[in-house]
Design an enzyme around this catalytic site. Structure first.
Site, PDB file in Angstrom:
ATOM      1  CG  ASP A  39      -4.207   6.657   5.145  1.00 17.99           C
ATOM      2  OD1 ASP A  39      -3.692   6.338   4.058  1.00 17.99           O
ATOM      3  OD2 ASP A  39      -5.174   6.024   5.642  1.00 17.99           O
ATOM      4  CG  ASN A  97       1.076   0.328  -1.628  1.00 15.22           C
ATOM      5  OD1 ASN A  97       2.121  -0.263  -1.357  1.00 15.22           O
ATOM      6  ND2 ASN A  97       0.249   0.773  -0.699  1.00 15.22           N
ATOM      7  CG  HIS A 110      -1.983   7.167  -2.903  1.00  8.55           C
ATOM      8  ND1 HIS A 110      -2.729   6.701  -3.969  1.00  8.55           N
ATOM      9  CD2 HIS A 110      -1.886   6.146  -2.032  1.00  8.55           C
ATOM     10  CE1 HIS A 110      -3.088   5.449  -3.733  1.00  8.55           C
ATOM     11  NE2 HIS A 110      -2.581   5.079  -2.579  1.00  8.55           N
TER      12      HIS A 110
HETATM   13  P1  5GP Z   1      -3.074   2.339  -1.257  1.00  9.16           P
HETATM   14  O1  5GP Z   1      -3.279   0.934  -0.777  1.00  9.16           O
HETATM   15  O2  5GP Z   1      -3.887   2.653  -2.487  1.00  9.16           O
HETATM   16  O3  5GP Z   1      -1.612   2.659  -1.418  1.00  9.16           O
HETATM   17  O4  5GP Z   1      -3.547   3.290  -0.086  1.00  9.16           O
HETATM   18  C1  5GP Z   1      -4.756   3.979  -0.079  1.00  9.16           C
HETATM   19  C2  5GP Z   1      -4.800   4.716   1.241  1.00  9.16           C
HETATM   20  O5  5GP Z   1      -5.846   5.653   1.166  1.00  9.16           O
HETATM   21  C3  5GP Z   1      -5.081   3.816   2.445  1.00  9.16           C
HETATM   22  O6  5GP Z   1      -4.026   3.961   3.387  1.00  9.16           O
HETATM   23  C4  5GP Z   1      -6.418   4.335   2.969  1.00  9.16           C
HETATM   24  O7  5GP Z   1      -6.512   4.311   4.373  1.00  9.16           O
HETATM   25  C5  5GP Z   1      -6.468   5.741   2.412  1.00  9.16           C
HETATM   26  N1  5GP Z   1      -7.818   6.233   2.159  1.00  9.16           N
HETATM   27  C6  5GP Z   1      -8.810   5.587   1.492  1.00  9.16           C
HETATM   28  N2  5GP Z   1      -9.907   6.345   1.414  1.00  9.16           N
HETATM   29  C7  5GP Z   1      -9.593   7.511   2.037  1.00  9.16           C
HETATM   30  C8  5GP Z   1     -10.332   8.707   2.287  1.00  9.16           C
HETATM   31  O8  5GP Z   1     -11.495   8.864   1.906  1.00  9.16           O
HETATM   32  N3  5GP Z   1      -9.697   9.696   2.958  1.00  9.16           N
HETATM   33  C9  5GP Z   1      -8.400   9.565   3.386  1.00  9.16           C
HETATM   34  N4  5GP Z   1      -7.869  10.606   4.043  1.00  9.16           N
HETATM   35  N5  5GP Z   1      -7.673   8.457   3.179  1.00  9.16           N
HETATM   36  C10 5GP Z   1      -8.268   7.440   2.514  1.00  9.16           C
END
Ligand code: 5GP
Length: 125
Positions: A39, A97, A110
């Protein structure tokens, strides 16, 4: 902003681009069913995201539409990633989530793997 989990799959979402190699990531694992990478804003010493290779918006979309072979393969892949990260001994936490109340921000399913420290509270925030 949380996503709309009922929207059609967006081929241009950030994880789709990572999967296609159009955006960089710190990759940790890949097989026929899953792709895993660190992440970008880690919330634990180990914070890895595991995504299915298929175009699924969310946990809901995946569990409703994916064939059993993809669901089984993906579940096994998540386990494989945790073992590769050597988290199976000390333990870890998985988080998905889903949609607005889940505060899902990226519209490609994810699974978050958190590890490397002791967790106490059930809900991280
Ligand atoms: P969500 O809230 O959708 O469950 O989590 C999305 C996750 O994706 C977050 O923890 C955020 O830090 C991660 N994330 C968002 N954009 C990117 C990216 O471009 N690269 C990586 N490696 N992680 C990302």
């Amino acid at each position: 902003m949380p996503i709309d989990p009922r929207a059609p799959y967006d081929e241009d979402n950030i994880f789709a681009k990572i999967l296609r190699g159009e955006l960089p990531c710190n990759k940790v694992y890949e097989d026929d069913f899953a792709f895993a990478f660190h992440d970008i804003r880690p919330q634990a010493p180990v914070h890895v995201l595991v995504i299915p290779k298929g175009p699924y918006v969310s946990w809901d979309d995946f569990t409703a539409k994916a064939p059993e072979s993809e669901i089984a393969g993906f579940m096994r892949s998540v386990g494989e990633v945790t073992r590769q990260l050597e988290l199976d001994g000390p333990g870890y936490r998985l988080l998905v989530n889903m949609g607005g109340h889940g505060h899902q921000e990226v519209p490609h399913l994810h699974v978050h793997i958190f590890g490397g420290r002791q967790f106490y509270h059930m809900i991280p925030d």
